[in-house]
Each structure stands twice: as structure tokens, then as C-alpha cells.
Design a protein around this motif. Structure first.
Motif, mmCIF file in Angstrom:
data_model
loop_
_atom_site.group_PDB
_atom_site.id
_atom_site.type_symbol
_atom_site.label_atom_id
_atom_site.label_comp_id
_atom_site.label_asym_id
_atom_site.label_seq_id
_atom_site.Cartn_x
_atom_site.Cartn_y
_atom_site.Cartn_z
ATOM 1 N N MET A 9 0.832 -1.179 0.000
ATOM 2 C CA MET A 9 0.000 0.000 0.000
ATOM 3 C C MET A 9 0.877 1.242 0.000
ATOM 4 O O MET A 9 1.690 1.434 0.882
ATOM 5 C CB MET A 9 -0.885 0.016 1.232
ATOM 6 N N THR A 10 0.722 2.053 -0.969
ATOM 7 C CA THR A 10 1.452 3.307 -1.022
ATOM 8 C C THR A 10 0.473 4.450 -0.861
ATOM 9 O O THR A 10 -0.692 4.342 -1.234
ATOM 10 C CB THR A 10 2.206 3.465 -2.351
ATOM 11 N N GLN A 11 1.001 5.515 -0.314
ATOM 12 C CA GLN A 11 0.164 6.686 -0.100
ATOM 13 C C GLN A 11 0.512 7.726 -1.153
ATOM 14 O O GLN A 11 1.679 8.091 -1.313
ATOM 15 C CB GLN A 11 0.418 7.239 1.291
ATOM 16 N N GLN A 12 -0.490 8.158 -1.878
ATOM 17 C CA GLN A 12 -0.242 9.143 -2.919
ATOM 18 C C GLN A 12 -0.196 10.537 -2.307
ATOM 19 O O GLN A 12 -0.895 10.829 -1.349
ATOM 20 C CB GLN A 12 -1.334 9.099 -3.962
ATOM 21 N N ILE A 13 0.642 11.373 -2.875
ATOM 22 C CA ILE A 13 0.711 12.754 -2.419
ATOM 23 C C ILE A 13 -0.110 13.615 -3.362
ATOM 24 O O ILE A 13 -0.312 13.272 -4.528
ATOM 25 C CB ILE A 13 2.157 13.255 -2.339
ATOM 26 N N SER A 14 -0.551 14.734 -2.853
ATOM 27 C CA SER A 14 -1.380 15.617 -3.662
ATOM 28 C C SER A 14 -0.519 16.375 -4.667
ATOM 29 O O SER A 14 0.708 16.397 -4.581
ATOM 30 C CB SER A 14 -2.129 16.601 -2.766
ATOM 31 N N LYS A 15 -1.167 17.005 -5.615
ATOM 32 C CA LYS A 15 -0.439 17.755 -6.642
ATOM 33 C C LYS A 15 0.292 18.949 -6.048
ATOM 34 O O LYS A 15 1.394 19.290 -6.484
ATOM 35 C CB LYS A 15 -1.395 18.217 -7.732
ATOM 36 N N SER A 16 -0.319 19.592 -5.054
ATOM 37 C CA SER A 16 0.347 20.754 -4.451
ATOM 38 C C SER A 16 1.604 20.332 -3.681
ATOM 39 O O SER A 16 2.618 21.015 -3.732
ATOM 40 C CB SER A 16 -0.614 21.503 -3.535
ATOM 41 N N GLU A 17 1.536 19.197 -2.994
ATOM 42 C CA GLU A 17 2.727 18.708 -2.295
ATOM 43 C C GLU A 17 3.801 18.297 -3.282
ATOM 44 O O GLU A 17 4.985 18.513 -3.046
ATOM 45 C CB GLU A 17 2.365 17.525 -1.398
ATOM 46 N N HIS A 18 3.386 17.723 -4.384
ATOM 47 C CA HIS A 18 4.343 17.308 -5.405
ATOM 48 C C HIS A 18 5.041 18.522 -6.022
ATOM 49 O O HIS A 18 6.255 18.509 -6.245
ATOM 50 C CB HIS A 18 3.626 16.493 -6.483
ATOM 51 N N SER A 19 4.287 19.582 -6.279
ATOM 52 C CA SER A 19 4.896 20.771 -6.861
ATOM 53 C C SER A 19 5.831 21.454 -5.873
ATOM 54 O O SER A 19 6.838 22.038 -6.269
ATOM 55 C CB SER A 19 3.828 21.744 -7.343
ATOM 56 N N LYS A 20 5.524 21.369 -4.573
ATOM 57 C CA LYS A 20 6.424 21.933 -3.564
ATOM 58 C C LYS A 20 7.746 21.175 -3.551
ATOM 59 O O LYS A 20 8.813 21.760 -3.396
ATOM 60 C CB LYS A 20 5.798 21.850 -2.175
ATOM 61 N N MET A 21 7.692 19.869 -3.700
ATOM 62 C CA MET A 21 8.905 19.067 -3.678
ATOM 63 C C MET A 21 9.737 19.289 -4.926
ATOM 64 O O MET A 21 10.950 19.138 -4.892
ATOM 65 C CB MET A 21 8.565 17.575 -3.556
ATOM 66 N N GLN A 22 9.113 19.663 -6.015
ATOM 67 C CA GLN A 22 9.833 19.846 -7.275
ATOM 68 C C GLN A 22 10.374 21.266 -7.432
ATOM 69 O O GLN A 22 11.160 21.515 -8.327
ATOM 70 C CB GLN A 22 8.897 19.538 -8.449
ATOM 71 N N ASN A 23 9.957 22.187 -6.586
ATOM 72 C CA ASN A 23 10.346 23.581 -6.722
ATOM 73 C C ASN A 23 11.742 23.802 -6.133
ATOM 74 O O ASN A 23 11.944 23.658 -4.934
ATOM 75 C CB ASN A 23 9.332 24.463 -6.001
ATOM 76 N N PRO A 24 12.730 24.157 -6.961
ATOM 77 C CA PRO A 24 14.091 24.322 -6.456
ATOM 78 C C PRO A 24 14.265 25.527 -5.531
ATOM 79 O O PRO A 24 15.134 25.527 -4.654
ATOM 80 C CB PRO A 24 14.938 24.466 -7.714
ATOM 81 N N ILE A 25 13.440 26.542 -5.694
ATOM 82 C CA ILE A 25 13.559 27.734 -4.838
ATOM 83 C C ILE A 25 13.140 27.384 -3.414
ATOM 84 O O ILE A 25 13.821 27.731 -2.444
ATOM 85 C CB ILE A 25 12.724 28.891 -5.413
#
Length: 46
Positions: free
Chosen positions: A1-17
Motif C-alpha cells: 500500500m502506497t500513499q499518494q501525495i497531492s499535486k500541491s505537495e508534489h509541486s512543492k517538492m519539485q520547486n528548487p527555490i
């Protein structure tokens, strides 16, 4: 069972700033703990 992250959390993790400022914040936090003498090496005579 994996837990999916939301799109907003994903974009925060991808933001280099945001990652850069998080890195600076955590570095300063660690520096404060180490400089404050975290108890392990304080008052130890060599």
C-alpha cells in the motif's frame, strides 16, 4: 500500500527555490544546535 501525495505537495517538492530555502533553514537550525553545545561534548576535558 502506497500513499499518494497531492499535486500541491508534489509541486512543492519539485520547486528548487523552496528546496533552497529549506536547505538554508535546516542548515542554520543544525548550526544553532551544534554551536549551542548539544550536551555531548560540552565541558569535556581532553
Amino acid at each position: 500500500m502506497t500513499q499518494q501525495i497531492s499535486k500541491s505537495e508534489h509541486s512543492k517538492m519539485q520547486n528548487p527555490i523552496i528546496q533552497f530555502f529549506r536547505f538554508i533553514y535546516l542548515s542554520l537550525k543544525i548550526l544553532g544546535i551544534v554551536a549551542g553545545g548539544h550536551g555531548g561534548t560540552r565541558n569535556k576535558k581532553v
